[in-house]
Design a protein around this motif. Structure first.
Motif, PDB file in Angstrom:
ATOM      1  N   ASN A 102       0.858  -1.179   0.000  1.00 13.12           N
ATOM      2  CA  ASN A 102       0.000   0.000   0.000  1.00 13.12           C
ATOM      3  C   ASN A 102       0.905   1.243   0.000  1.00 13.12           C
ATOM      4  OD1 ASN A 102      -2.061   1.809   0.461  1.00 13.12           O
ATOM      5  ND2 ASN A 102      -2.546   1.039   2.504  1.00 13.12           N
ATOM      6  N   ALA A 103       1.534   1.495  -1.132  1.00 14.76           N
ATOM      7  CA  ALA A 103       2.564   2.533  -1.197  1.00 14.76           C
ATOM      8  C   ALA A 103       1.985   3.930  -0.987  1.00 14.76           C
ATOM      9  CB  ALA A 103       3.260   2.473  -2.557  1.00 14.76           C
ATOM     10  N   PRO A 104       2.732   4.810  -0.280  1.00 14.41           N
ATOM     11  CA  PRO A 104       2.268   6.195  -0.158  1.00 14.41           C
ATOM     12  C   PRO A 104       2.119   6.814  -1.549  1.00 14.41           C
ATOM     13  CG  PRO A 104       4.477   5.901   0.830  1.00 14.41           C
ATOM     14  CD  PRO A 104       4.015   4.564   0.389  1.00 14.41           C
ATOM     15  N   GLY A 105       1.028   7.524  -1.795  1.00 10.96           N
ATOM     16  CA  GLY A 105       0.813   8.139  -3.109  1.00 10.96           C
ATOM     17  C   GLY A 105       0.198   7.210  -4.136  1.00 10.96           C
ATOM     18  N   SER A 106      -0.256   6.011  -3.737  1.00 10.79           N
ATOM     19  CA  SER A 106      -0.888   5.110  -4.702  1.00 10.79           C
ATOM     20  C   SER A 106      -2.405   5.190  -4.650  1.00 10.79           C
ATOM     21  CB  SER A 106      -0.413   3.671  -4.489  1.00 10.79           C
ATOM     22  OG  SER A 106      -0.812   3.197  -3.214  1.00 10.79           O
ATOM     23  N   GLY A 107      -2.938   6.134  -3.900  1.00  5.80           N
ATOM     24  CA  GLY A 107      -4.391   6.306  -3.799  1.00  5.80           C
ATOM     25  C   GLY A 107      -4.970   6.885  -5.087  1.00  5.80           C
ATOM     26  N   THR A 108      -6.257   6.614  -5.294  1.00  3.13           N
ATOM     27  CA  THR A 108      -6.928   7.022  -6.530  1.00  3.13           C
ATOM     28  C   THR A 108      -6.990   8.536  -6.702  1.00  3.13           C
ATOM     29  OG1 THR A 108      -8.916   6.733  -7.862  1.00  3.13           O
ATOM     30  CG2 THR A 108      -9.238   6.912  -5.490  1.00  3.13           C
ATOM     31  N   GLU A 109      -6.851   9.300  -5.607  1.00  2.00           N
ATOM     32  CA  GLU A 109      -6.909  10.763  -5.714  1.00  2.00           C
ATOM     33  C   GLU A 109      -5.626  11.338  -6.305  1.00  2.00           C
ATOM     34  OE1 GLU A 109      -6.627   9.001  -3.031  1.00  2.00           O
ATOM     35  OE2 GLU A 109      -5.308   9.947  -1.554  1.00  2.00           O
ATOM     36  N   ARG A 110      -4.586  10.509  -6.449  1.00  5.17           N
ATOM     37  CA  ARG A 110      -3.325  11.034  -6.981  1.00  5.17           C
ATOM     38  C   ARG A 110      -2.726  10.159  -8.088  1.00  5.17           C
ATOM     39  NH1 ARG A 110       2.349  12.608  -3.872  1.00  5.17           N
ATOM     40  NH2 ARG A 110       3.064  13.984  -5.526  1.00  5.17           N
ATOM     41  N   ALA A 111      -2.918   8.848  -8.010  1.00 11.92           N
ATOM     42  CA  ALA A 111      -2.227   7.922  -8.905  1.00 11.92           C
ATOM     43  C   ALA A 111      -3.110   7.555 -10.095  1.00 11.92           C
ATOM     44  CB  ALA A 111      -1.832   6.673  -8.140  1.00 11.92           C
ATOM     45  N   HIS A 112      -2.524   7.634 -11.291  1.00 11.99           N
ATOM     46  CA  HIS A 112      -3.223   7.292 -12.537  1.00 11.99           C
ATOM     47  C   HIS A 112      -2.511   6.112 -13.169  1.00 11.99           C
ATOM     48  CE1 HIS A 112      -5.614  11.119 -12.805  1.00 11.99           C
ATOM     49  NE2 HIS A 112      -4.759  11.377 -11.834  1.00 11.99           N
ATOM     50  N   MET A 113      -3.204   4.987 -13.298  1.00 11.32           N
ATOM     51  CA  MET A 113      -2.591   3.776 -13.870  1.00 11.32           C
ATOM     52  C   MET A 113      -2.070   4.099 -15.269  1.00 11.32           C
ATOM     53  SD  MET A 113      -2.946   1.207 -11.644  1.00 11.32           S
ATOM     54  CE  MET A 113      -3.095  -0.400 -12.444  1.00 11.32           C
ATOM     55  N   TRP A 137     -22.096  16.588   4.589  1.00  9.77           N
ATOM     56  CA  TRP A 137     -21.894  17.887   5.237  1.00  9.77           C
ATOM     57  C   TRP A 137     -22.946  18.100   6.317  1.00  9.77           C
ATOM     58  CZ3 TRP A 137     -18.819  21.484   6.672  1.00  9.77           C
ATOM     59  CH2 TRP A 137     -19.323  22.717   7.098  1.00  9.77           C
ATOM     60  N   GLU A 138     -24.189  17.836   5.957  1.00  8.78           N
ATOM     61  CA  GLU A 138     -25.324  18.012   6.860  1.00  8.78           C
ATOM     62  C   GLU A 138     -25.155  17.171   8.139  1.00  8.78           C
ATOM     63  OE1 GLU A 138     -29.232  19.630   7.537  1.00  8.78           O
ATOM     64  OE2 GLU A 138     -27.835  20.005   5.870  1.00  8.78           O
ATOM     65  N   ARG A 139     -24.768  15.908   7.943  1.00  8.22           N
ATOM     66  CA  ARG A 139     -24.729  14.987   9.074  1.00  8.22           C
ATOM     67  C   ARG A 139     -23.421  15.055   9.861  1.00  8.22           C
ATOM     68  NH1 ARG A 139     -28.258  10.859  10.514  1.00  8.22           N
ATOM     69  NH2 ARG A 139     -27.313   9.553  12.114  1.00  8.22           N
ATOM     70  N   TYR A 140     -22.303  15.185   9.159  1.00  7.44           N
ATOM     71  CA  TYR A 140     -21.009  15.065   9.838  1.00  7.44           C
ATOM     72  C   TYR A 140     -20.148  16.325   9.753  1.00  7.44           C
ATOM     73  CZ  TYR A 140     -22.294  10.122   9.336  1.00  7.44           C
ATOM     74  OH  TYR A 140     -22.956   8.929   9.360  1.00  7.44           O
ATOM     75  N   GLN A 141     -20.639  17.383   9.082  1.00  6.59           N
ATOM     76  CA  GLN A 141     -19.885  18.630   8.906  1.00  6.59           C
ATOM     77  C   GLN A 141     -18.511  18.405   8.276  1.00  6.59           C
ATOM     78  OE1 GLN A 141     -21.770  18.373  12.183  1.00  6.59           O
ATOM     79  NE2 GLN A 141     -23.229  19.005  10.620  1.00  6.59           N
ATOM     80  N   VAL A 142     -18.436  17.457   7.358  1.00  3.24           N
ATOM     81  CA  VAL A 142     -17.226  17.272   6.565  1.00  3.24           C
ATOM     82  C   VAL A 142     -17.537  17.801   5.162  1.00  3.24           C
ATOM     83  CG1 VAL A 142     -15.640  15.588   5.543  1.00  3.24           C
ATOM     84  CG2 VAL A 142     -16.465  15.278   7.893  1.00  3.24           C
ATOM     85  N   PRO A 143     -16.763  18.827   4.702  1.00  2.00           N
ATOM     86  CA  PRO A 143     -17.076  19.410   3.393  1.00  2.00           C
ATOM     87  C   PRO A 143     -16.630  18.510   2.243  1.00  2.00           C
ATOM     88  CG  PRO A 143     -15.174  20.506   4.348  1.00  2.00           C
ATOM     89  CD  PRO A 143     -15.653  19.514   5.374  1.00  2.00           C
ATOM     90  N   GLY A 144     -17.219  18.757   1.087  1.00  2.00           N
ATOM     91  CA  GLY A 144     -16.948  17.950  -0.104  1.00  2.00           C
ATOM     92  C   GLY A 144     -15.492  17.911  -0.503  1.00  2.00           C
ATOM     93  N   ASN A 145     -14.739  19.002  -0.249  1.00  2.00           N
ATOM     94  CA  ASN A 145     -13.328  18.979  -0.671  1.00  2.00           C
ATOM     95  C   ASN A 145     -12.421  18.239   0.313  1.00  2.00           C
ATOM     96  OD1 ASN A 145     -12.981  20.877   1.338  1.00  2.00           O
ATOM     97  ND2 ASN A 145     -12.559  22.586  -0.052  1.00  2.00           N
ATOM     98  N   LYS A 146     -13.030  17.543   1.266  1.00  2.00           N
ATOM     99  CA  LYS A 146     -12.283  16.639   2.154  1.00  2.00           C
ATOM    100  C   LYS A 146     -12.633  15.187   1.841  1.00  2.00           C
ATOM    101  CE  LYS A 146     -10.451  19.661   5.077  1.00  2.00           C
ATOM    102  NZ  LYS A 146      -9.012  19.751   5.317  1.00  2.00           N
ATOM    103  N   LEU A 147     -13.384  14.975   0.779  1.00  2.00           N
ATOM    104  CA  LEU A 147     -13.870  13.622   0.477  1.00  2.00           C
ATOM    105  C   LEU A 147     -13.241  13.054  -0.792  1.00  2.00           C
ATOM    106  CD1 LEU A 147     -17.682  14.086   1.166  1.00  2.00           C
ATOM    107  CD2 LEU A 147     -16.010  13.030   2.693  1.00  2.00           C
ATOM    108  N   ARG A 148     -12.874  11.782  -0.707  1.00  2.00           N
ATOM    109  CA  ARG A 148     -12.451  10.967  -1.842  1.00  2.00           C
ATOM    110  C   ARG A 148     -13.695  10.141  -2.201  1.00  2.00           C
ATOM    111  NH1 ARG A 148      -9.475   7.971   0.981  1.00  2.00           N
ATOM    112  NH2 ARG A 148      -7.394   8.830   0.804  1.00  2.00           N
ATOM    113  N   ALA A 192      -9.886   1.756  -7.223  1.00  2.00           N
ATOM    114  CA  ALA A 192     -10.828   2.855  -7.019  1.00  2.00           C
ATOM    115  C   ALA A 192     -10.820   3.825  -8.195  1.00  2.00           C
ATOM    116  CB  ALA A 192     -10.474   3.587  -5.724  1.00  2.00           C
ATOM    117  N   HIS A 193     -12.013   4.169  -8.661  1.00  2.00           N
ATOM    118  CA  HIS A 193     -12.183   5.114  -9.773  1.00  2.00           C
ATOM    119  C   HIS A 193     -12.943   6.323  -9.254  1.00  2.00           C
ATOM    120  CE1 HIS A 193     -11.095   2.184 -13.044  1.00  2.00           C
ATOM    121  NE2 HIS A 193     -11.211   1.392 -11.988  1.00  2.00           N
ATOM    122  N   MET A 194     -12.297   7.493  -9.302  1.00  2.00           N
ATOM    123  CA  MET A 194     -12.942   8.705  -8.796  1.00  2.00           C
ATOM    124  C   MET A 194     -14.261   8.932  -9.538  1.00  2.00           C
ATOM    125  SD  MET A 194     -10.905  10.117  -6.438  1.00  2.00           S
ATOM    126  CE  MET A 194     -11.028  11.919  -6.374  1.00  2.00           C
TER     127      MET A 194
END
Lengths: 305, 305
Positions: free
Chosen positions: A254-265, B221-232, B263-265
């Motif tokens: 589970n390498a750092p930076g391999s998450g879908t928010e940053r890594a593109h296959m 956001w409504e339930r947990y006060q976590v904004p969208g730009n903190k979500l994957r 995972a696919h964004m």
């Protein structure tokens, strides 16, 4: 003469944390089971940064924990399933502990949690915000060119394709000690200059990308006997430096930076450019910025955070 | 009557691990600090699976560890930097312990380390190998339909859009205890049936996907006060069940299954369908299979592994 905090001098080895006062939790990681604390010894006016991290299990220690010497408390029980709290005896519970003392403001900033934000960057955002940032900052790539020109790290190169357009170099990443292939982390560095990020790629680069995919896998098989179907091969967006490079990591790691928010296959990158040569020019791409990044400030100024 | 292993009956709560014999290490994770063991109580012929996991630090426990009651051993020292082993007193070292006893072959297989392979699935591979597999196995989705029909887990629903085409339900994932938002893990379950995987999506589904993106973020956001730009926010390929659903996890949390190989964004999915309605029908997609998966056997039979 030993002081009240168990130290003889500021920078000596300490004998105990007796009298230590925690003033702030700087950061913590519930998955890795680590915590970063700021504090002071007794009446000292100097800050200390303490990092505590739980240690991995070894088979021997795990066996010694599953004995009468551990205290066991039941939490939940349902048929064949039970959960417990187990408290092994003191000598089995080593924590990896790092102390920086006296710690400077820079140390404190380095180990503090910074806010992160997910940016959803449209093609226009790239043109209006990101590209001007990339062009205004003159990021030095001398260290990359030194590698490509064999002025440094020559002994680390494990494979080289010298072609000016499609060629690249392969070397183990600095984060990998090459001891176990389970956490293999290898870098592929393209020879061609001027490809800053994914956004600069078009179908023109397909032969180079396919070359890196095929020959990179072959080089890793040759050197480490890890086959291609055990490798996660990807590109970062945003990258940490603006010269095109590819990450090869073991799929079990589970390498750092391999998450879908940053890594593109890399296979997805090739697929996308085959579907549309302008894919990366027109697409909306996501990435995470940290509040101490200058790019974060740019997106904040633009009202996007 | 209490037996020698401290239990009164096979499936009772145990009082201690006295007499427990570890026969095999099934798996371990040095990053998460967990280990999975196979063993037996005393002379019992029945297998037990024990999972040990170190626990995250809380501020209070960390403070109690940095006192005189801990044993401290120096490992390395250089100027202001020192590393130590710290051994806190027994009651501060809770391990999360799960016992499955008696454990079946299936339990043992489930918690054993299995080989994993990265599959690069072309559109033809999907048609020739994956789709026949999905159609031949009749995976029960009754538990999903029970949720959608409000026959179960009603109290867990935090948001609901009842629209038949675009509607969905939002609820915390079973892996999340809702105590800290730092490891937030929320699921969005679409109302519409019949979308098995990403491969079934076309531009027809864009309104539904955008609806889940916008309203899912608003509900969190409504339930947990976590904004969208903190979500994957992402979709799995392959998913663990074949009814379309979306994962919402906190970007600070390195959630299991959030790696780029699976995972696919959701924003990328929307982007791709806007570029080409047949994107997921024609693209090459990667995923990881484990050797005990039936789909792995199919790809092996086809000579693809």
């Amino acid at each position: 003469v030993e002081g009240t905090n168990g130290t003889t001098d500021d920078t000596d080895v300490i004998k105990s944390f007796g009298g230590f006062q925690v003033t702030k939790v700087l950061n913590e990681d519930s998955q890795r089971k680590s915590i970063f604390l700021l504090g002071r010894f007794g009446d000292s006016k100097k800050d200390a940064v303490v990092m505590l991290e739980k240690t991995p299990f070894s088979e021997d220690v795990a066996k010694d924990m599953l004995t009468k010497t551990s205290i066991l408390k039941n939490v939940m029980h349902n048929d064949i399933y039970g959960t417990y709290q187990l408290f092994p005896k003191q000598e089995l519970n080593a924590l990896k502990t790092t102390l920086i003392y006296p710690a400077t403001e820079k140390h404190i900033a380095k180990y503090s949690c910074t806010q992160a934000f997910l940016i959803t960057e449209t093609a226009d955002d790239y043109t209006d915000i990101t590209l001007p940032y990339l062009e205004s900052e003159r990021f030095s790539l001398d260290w990359v060119y030194n590698i490509l020109d064999k002025k440094s790290e020559v002994e680390r190169i494990i494979y080289e394709d010298p072609d000016a357009e499609q060629g690249f170099m392969v070397m183990p990443d600095m984060k990998w000690n090459e001891k176990l292939t389970e956490d293999l982390y290898v870098m592929g560095l393209v020879r061609k200059r001027g490809i800053r990020t994914l956004r600069d790629l078009t179908a023109v680069h397909l032969p180079m990308l396919k070359n890196m995919l095929v020959k990179g896998k072959a080089a890793i098989w040759e050197r480490y006997q890890v086959p291609g179907n055990k490798l996660r091969i990807y590109v970062h967006y945003m990258p940490s430096y603006y010269h095109f490079h590819v990450h090869f990591t073991h799929i079990n790691y589970n390498a750092p930076g391999s998450g879908t928010e940053r890594a593109h296959m890399l296979t997805d990158v090739i697929n996308n450019l085959e579907i549309d040569s302008s894919y990366y020019r027109r697409s909306t791409l996501s990435f995470v910025v940290r509040e101490n990044d200058k790019l974060c400030a740019r997106f904040q100024e633009a009202g996007q955070i």
